[in-house]
Design a protein around this motif. Structure first.
Motif, PDB file in Angstrom:
ATOM      1  N   ALA A  68       0.794  -1.242   0.013  1.00  0.00           N
ATOM      2  CA  ALA A  68       0.087  -0.036  -0.062  1.00  0.00           C
ATOM      3  C   ALA A  68       0.732   1.131  -0.007  1.00  0.00           C
ATOM      4  O   ALA A  68       0.229   2.177  -0.325  1.00  0.00           O
ATOM      5  CB  ALA A  68      -0.884  -0.069   1.160  1.00  0.00           C
TER       6      ALA A  68
ATOM      7  N   SER B 297      -2.865   5.537  -3.856  1.00  0.00           N
ATOM      8  CA  SER B 297      -3.742   3.948  -4.268  1.00  0.00           C
ATOM      9  C   SER B 297      -4.745   3.990  -3.309  1.00  0.00           C
ATOM     10  O   SER B 297      -4.949   4.588  -2.076  1.00  0.00           O
ATOM     11  CB  SER B 297      -2.689   2.995  -4.148  1.00  0.00           C
ATOM     12  OG  SER B 297      -2.375   2.759  -2.819  1.00  0.00           O
ATOM     13  N   ALA B 298      -5.949   2.977  -3.479  1.00  0.00           N
ATOM     14  CA  ALA B 298      -6.884   2.914  -2.518  1.00  0.00           C
ATOM     15  C   ALA B 298      -6.368   2.208  -1.311  1.00  0.00           C
ATOM     16  O   ALA B 298      -7.006   2.559  -0.342  1.00  0.00           O
ATOM     17  CB  ALA B 298      -7.917   1.972  -3.326  1.00  0.00           C
ATOM     18  N   HIS B 299      -5.303   1.240  -1.248  1.00  0.00           N
ATOM     19  CA  HIS B 299      -4.852   0.855   0.079  1.00  0.00           C
ATOM     20  C   HIS B 299      -4.272   2.002   0.824  1.00  0.00           C
ATOM     21  O   HIS B 299      -4.462   2.091   2.066  1.00  0.00           O
ATOM     22  CB  HIS B 299      -3.548  -0.158  -0.271  1.00  0.00           C
ATOM     23  CG  HIS B 299      -4.330  -1.324  -1.063  1.00  0.00           C
ATOM     24  ND1 HIS B 299      -3.399  -2.422  -1.577  1.00  0.00           N
ATOM     25  CD2 HIS B 299      -5.666  -1.880  -1.013  1.00  0.00           C
ATOM     26  CE1 HIS B 299      -4.257  -3.341  -1.838  1.00  0.00           C
ATOM     27  NE2 HIS B 299      -5.644  -3.022  -1.573  1.00  0.00           N
TER      28      HIS B 299
ATOM     29  N   LEU C 138      -4.856   5.246   0.834  1.00  0.00           N
ATOM     30  CA  LEU C 138      -6.138   5.800   1.212  1.00  0.00           C
ATOM     31  C   LEU C 138      -6.858   5.325   2.380  1.00  0.00           C
ATOM     32  O   LEU C 138      -7.286   5.964   3.300  1.00  0.00           O
ATOM     33  CB  LEU C 138      -6.914   6.385   0.147  1.00  0.00           C
ATOM     34  CG  LEU C 138      -6.328   7.182  -0.869  1.00  0.00           C
ATOM     35  CD1 LEU C 138      -7.433   7.474  -1.739  1.00  0.00           C
ATOM     36  CD2 LEU C 138      -6.147   8.497  -0.220  1.00  0.00           C
ATOM     37  N   ALA C 139      -7.074   3.977   2.497  1.00  0.00           N
ATOM     38  CA  ALA C 139      -7.830   3.357   3.440  1.00  0.00           C
ATOM     39  C   ALA C 139      -6.842   3.220   4.692  1.00  0.00           C
ATOM     40  O   ALA C 139      -7.321   2.835   5.802  1.00  0.00           O
ATOM     41  CB  ALA C 139      -8.176   1.965   3.075  1.00  0.00           C
ATOM     42  N   GLN C 140      -5.572   3.465   4.910  1.00  0.00           N
ATOM     43  CA  GLN C 140      -4.981   3.233   5.971  1.00  0.00           C
ATOM     44  C   GLN C 140      -5.251   4.594   6.908  1.00  0.00           C
ATOM     45  O   GLN C 140      -5.418   5.759   6.369  1.00  0.00           O
ATOM     46  CB  GLN C 140      -3.230   3.096   5.867  1.00  0.00           C
ATOM     47  CG  GLN C 140      -3.045   2.164   5.017  1.00  0.00           C
ATOM     48  CD  GLN C 140      -1.647   1.909   4.590  1.00  0.00           C
ATOM     49  OE1 GLN C 140      -1.146   0.915   4.473  1.00  0.00           O
ATOM     50  NE2 GLN C 140      -1.142   3.015   4.488  1.00  0.00           N
ATOM     51  N   SER C 141      -5.091   4.361   8.253  1.00  0.00           N
ATOM     52  CA  SER C 141      -5.501   5.414   9.098  1.00  0.00           C
ATOM     53  C   SER C 141      -4.418   6.286   9.086  1.00  0.00           C
ATOM     54  O   SER C 141      -3.222   6.152   8.929  1.00  0.00           O
ATOM     55  CB  SER C 141      -5.606   4.811  10.611  1.00  0.00           C
ATOM     56  OG  SER C 141      -4.165   4.128  10.877  1.00  0.00           O
TER      57      SER C 141
ATOM     58  N   ASN D  56      -0.371   5.797   8.968  1.00  0.00           N
ATOM     59  CA  ASN D  56       0.452   6.490   7.738  1.00  0.00           C
ATOM     60  C   ASN D  56       1.841   7.182   8.498  1.00  0.00           C
ATOM     61  O   ASN D  56       2.736   7.128   8.132  1.00  0.00           O
ATOM     62  CB  ASN D  56      -0.189   7.652   7.156  1.00  0.00           C
ATOM     63  CG  ASN D  56      -1.257   6.988   6.103  1.00  0.00           C
ATOM     64  OD1 ASN D  56      -1.037   6.014   5.767  1.00  0.00           O
ATOM     65  ND2 ASN D  56      -2.360   7.916   5.931  1.00  0.00           N
TER      66      ASN D  56
END
Length: 500
Positions: free
Chosen positions: A114, A455-457, A459-462, A466
């Protein structure tokens, strides 16, 4: 009733046309794979556009091929003037003030897919938008510290991948010494003509000066873009890349002053691009440009960069549709001609050689194996074409003659797909036989100034995740720098001392 398959008959003799660094390494590899087969090398006429023979650098794949063939990295350092390239610095590709760097490898495994190629997506709050988080390789190049990994999987340097540059003449001499140890034959006369078998294959090569003929079962064309052998095969046709790549002229300057930098540079100018390859024996400067723009400005840029005399070469960009025809295999520049970016000319030759070793034909070529070789070799070539084209996707100097030429290029469907995926989704499609890993390709696009969405991955991370990833990246870079000595000191420690 089933019958046991009969073992194939091994080639009695193999003939390699071309005695540059590609041809000699090919002979070494074939002799090691077939120790009972006679392998002979004959020279071919000199060709200034044989970049795989004339330029002393490749990609990381070559390091692994060298290991496989028993050519040690330390021998290259001590006997062939080798030095290490960790990153390439791109300047001027997205704007006049643009700079970006890219390296090799899949990055830090702890960061996960990600995070690959998307440092900008995981910045800590308040960090300046233009600030870049250095990868370990980039941090090492910036500080001038490095030594090759020692095999310890826990070392901060364990994941660093790199390319080598070397002195071409010294490297070739090292290969010649190994070829002689292996009993490889050498015919010092140039080829003059060929003899054909009844089925249209080549049966022998006739030597110049009435020196006789050499018969073989398999012929390898390492003669460069002249394709001395392949040009004599009826089934050899060229897929032109003139509409995909802008440069068809190259100036190669005489080596300049020695440099120990861990980076090479690619600079875009209004008339073409300048590549500066670092070297212990002198910087190699190469300028590529379209013939329509003339050579005067190219020569001026070389002189401005510190070069003196230069040799000119014309390119006819393209690749053989089928580089294995009959009993003749073309490798390197004989298989594909293109502008010399980043050591890819020699890299392609070495990947083709590795494929040939994997699908090594017997005395009688099995057509299905030949077709499989051609299928995979075509994938290598087309993917490399797209990698080269990637350099022209975000030219940031409008109004220049070179930009005008680039604006006329035609892009392949596969290239359009990868650029769309990169820009809109922060992802890279996987291409079989690609010259680099998806993460390396993505990093290069970012270094060239071709932006992407996270990437979508990612963006999905908190936000906490990050920040953790960012800190890991910074820690990995810091640890690598702390673990490595100054590069010059390491070199001095491994080079033979005068009088010792």
């Amino acid at each position: 009733m089933n019958h046991a398959a009969q073992p194939r008959e091994l080639p009695h003799a193999i003939l390699v046309v071309g005695d540059g660094q590609v041809g000699i390494l090919t002979a070494i590899a074939l002799r090691q794979a077939l120790p009972t087969t006679t392998v002979t090398v004959i020279p071919s006429p000199a060709d200034h556009a044989a970049f795989a023979d004339r330029i002393g650098t490749a990609m990381p794949f070559t390091n692994r091929l060298h290991d496989r063939l028993g050519i040690s990295e330390m021998d290259l350092v001590q006997r062939a003037g080798a030095s290490h390239r960790l990153v390439t610095r791109y300047r001027g590709w997205a704007s006049e003030t643009h700079e970006g760097i890219s390296g090799y490898g899949s990055g830090n495994p702890a960061l996960g897919n990600a995070f690959t190629g998307h440092f900008e997506a995981v910045r800590s709050p308040g960090r300046a938008a233009e600030a870049r988080i250095l990868t370990p390789a980039a941090a090492l190049a910036a500080t001038g510290r490095f030594c090759p990994p020692d095999g310890d999987p826990n070392s901060p340097l364990a994941t660093i991948d790199y390319a080598l540059r070397w002195n071409v003449e010294a490297y070739r001499n090292l290969l010649i010494a190994k070829a002689m140890q292996l009993g490889i034959q050498y015919a010092p006369k140039l080829p003059a003509d060929v003899q054909y078998s009844a089925r249209g294959d080549i049966a022998a090569v006739i030597l110049d000066d009435h020196a006789g003929a050499i018969a073989a079962d398999l012929f390898i064309d390492c003669s460069g873009p002249m394709r001395w052998l392949m040009s004599r095969m009826a089934g050899a046709t060229l897929d032109s890349w003139r509409e995909n790549l802008p440069c068809d002229r190259v100036l190669i300057a005489a080596p300049g002053e020695p440099v120990l930098a861990l980076e090479d540079r690619m600079t875009l100018t209004p008339h073409g691009w300048l590549n500066e390859i670092g070297g212990r024996d002198g910087v190699q400067r190469i300028f590529a440009f379209p013939a329509s723009l003339g050579s005067a400005d190219a020569e001026a840029h070389l002189i401005g960069a510190g070069a003196s005399a230069a040799i000119a070469a014309a390119i006819h960009p393209g690749a053989l549709v089928r580089p294995f025809v009959g009993n003749v295999v073309a490798l390197g520049d004989a298989a594909a001609s293109f502008e010399p970016i980043g050591g890819t000319n020699l890299d392609l030759a070495h990947r083709q050689l590795s494929l040939l070793l994997e699908l090594l034909p017997g005395r009688n070529v099995e057509p299905r194996e030949r077709e499989e070789y051609n299928r995979r070799a075509e994938l290598m070539a087309s993917s490399l074409r797209d990698w080269l084209t990637s350099h022209y996707a975000a030219l940031g100097m409008p109004g220049t003659p070179f930009t005008a030429r680039v604006s006329q290029l035609t892009y392949s469907p596969s290239f359009n797909l990868l650029i769309d995926m990169h820009r809109r989704h922060g992802r890279m499609p996987f291409f079989e036989e690609a010259p680099v890993l998806p993460s390396e390709w993505s990093a290069m696009l970012l270094a060239l100034g071709i932006s992407s969405s996270p990437s979508a991955h990612a963006l999905a991370q908190s936000a906490e995740r990050n920040r953790s990833l960012t800190q890991q990246a910074e820690n990995a870079a810091r640890a690598a720098v702390d673990a490595a000595p100054p590069y010059g000191e390491w070199l001095e420690s491994v080079l033979p001392q005068p009088g010792v």
